[in-house]
Design an enzyme around this catalytic site. Structure first.
Site, PDB file in Angstrom:
ATOM      1  NE  ARG A 157      -4.197  -1.558   0.004  1.00 35.01           N
ATOM      2  CZ  ARG A 157      -4.272  -2.523  -0.906  1.00 35.01           C
ATOM      3  NH1 ARG A 157      -3.290  -2.675  -1.791  1.00 35.01           N
ATOM      4  NH2 ARG A 157      -5.313  -3.328  -0.957  1.00 35.01           N
ATOM      5  CD  GLU A 200      -2.523   3.618  -5.423  1.00 29.41           C
ATOM      6  OE1 GLU A 200      -3.584   3.181  -5.941  1.00 29.41           O
ATOM      7  OE2 GLU A 200      -1.674   2.882  -4.910  1.00 29.41           O
ATOM      8  CG  HIS A 253      -2.787  -0.236  -7.365  1.00 31.53           C
ATOM      9  ND1 HIS A 253      -3.366   0.362  -6.265  1.00 31.53           N
ATOM     10  CD2 HIS A 253      -2.733  -1.560  -7.075  1.00 31.53           C
ATOM     11  CE1 HIS A 253      -3.649  -0.558  -5.345  1.00 31.53           C
ATOM     12  NE2 HIS A 253      -3.270  -1.731  -5.822  1.00 31.53           N
TER      13      HIS A 253
END
Length: 330
Positions: free
Chosen positions: A241, A270, A289
């Site tokens: 993360r 993000e 991601h």
């Protein structure tokens, strides 16, 4: 149509999951590439029996209030569930599902790809060619660091960390790991993995790969102090993360040569803004991601998310519940 469960799907997912949901439910599917704005999400879920969410959708008390008391299930299209207030869902007796296990090997593949690409300057070399800078073979051109025979430190030795260790063993890497608890010999020995304190792992490893859950204890786990404990030739990889790494500290460490390179699949925030200082550095490789982004794995995730959603709207136990305690309450 009236007797079919009403569901909202917060993004278009692979047909492996979308088709069974559409066949069994009165389904509204958000069509855009970007997630629905918060106000649109809250309006769309009103009166729904089930909602299929992504990590970009915050599921909290406001969400549950907007959906209404008839909501039977939230199915998250992810193994993680940082976006969901699990205690609040449990208090309201709403089961939450996720997609564990299926991501393990695909995520480990991407972590190892980032490790190799950052250590051997692959993306930097590609840009070098595309910019027309390749004039001749050079003995000092784009020198990186060997992967084979090096030392890999894995922080968080769960399913994905162990899968990464299996890949590293094929490259003859020495494997160190750190976790909250030491694992039993039957896990360590087949992987030739050695448990060490985190400080020792950082100091000894040529490559450090992060595979921890995001908790108050792991937020900014890799801060300026811990980055300084790494070798100046060290490479940091993060597929866990984004907030596990302090991005300001990472920028300074890369800029000042405290560590050699980093490969990030996850960032804080993000998406990472194009103006972020990390993106000015050739030594920082960032991808959007995509650790689980293989056709097969995203299809399996869709199947699992659909199975959780359909079980929930039918009043059945979810195949992979995050909060199984909802079934234990009267």
């Amino acid at each position: 149509m009236g007797d079919r469960p009403r569901v909202f799907v917060a993004r278009r997912i692979p047909d492996d999951g979308l088709q069974p949901v559409s066949q069994a439910c009165e389904a509204e599917i958000w069509p855009d590439e970007l997630p629905p704005p918060r106000d649109v999400l809250l309006r769309s879920i009103a009166g729904c029996d089930g909602v299929l969410t992504l990590l970009t959708d915050r599921v909290d008390a406001e969400f549950f209030d907007a959906a209404g008391p008839q909501l039977k299930v939230v199915s998250n299209y992810a193994v993680g569930f940082d976006n969901i207030d699990i205690p609040e869902a449990t208090r309201r007796k709403v089961p939450v599902g996720n997609t564990p296990g299926v991501l393990t090997d695909t995520t480990a593949d991407l972590a190892f790809a980032l490790l190799m690409a950052a250590g051997r300057r692959v993306a930097e070399g590609d840009r070098y060619v595309r910019q027309g800078r390749w004039k001749t073979w050079g003995p000092m051109l784009l020198l990186g660091h060997d992967v084979h025979g090096s030392t890999l430190g894995i922080v968080g030795f769960g399913r994905i960390g162990q899968a990464l260790a299996r890949r590293a063993s094929g490259f003859g890497m020495q494997i160190l790991y750190h976790d909250v608890n030491r694992l039993p010999p039957e896990v360590e020995e087949p992987l030739s993995a050695t448990f060490v304190p985190l400080d020792e792992l950082l100091a000894r490893s040529d490559f450090v790969s992060l595979h921890v859950n995001l908790t108050p204890d792991t937020e900014h786990l890799m801060n300026a102090e811990r980055l300084r404990q790494m070798k100046p030739t060290g490479v940091l990889v993060n597929t866990s993360r984004g907030p596990v790494v302090d991005h300001d500290a990472l920028f300074e460490a890369l800029r000042d040569g405290v560590i050699f390179a980093a490969g990030l699949d996850v960032t804080e925030p993000e998406p990472l803004p194009p103006s972020h200082p990390l993106l000015t550095l050739d030594s920082c490789l960032v991808v959007p991601h995509i650790a689980s982004a293989s056709r097969a794995t995203r299809g399996k995730m869709a199947e699992m998310a659909a199975a959780n959603l359909l079980a929930g709207v039918r009043g059945e136990r979810l195949p992979t519940p995050v909060n199984p305690e909802v079934y234990e309450r009267g």
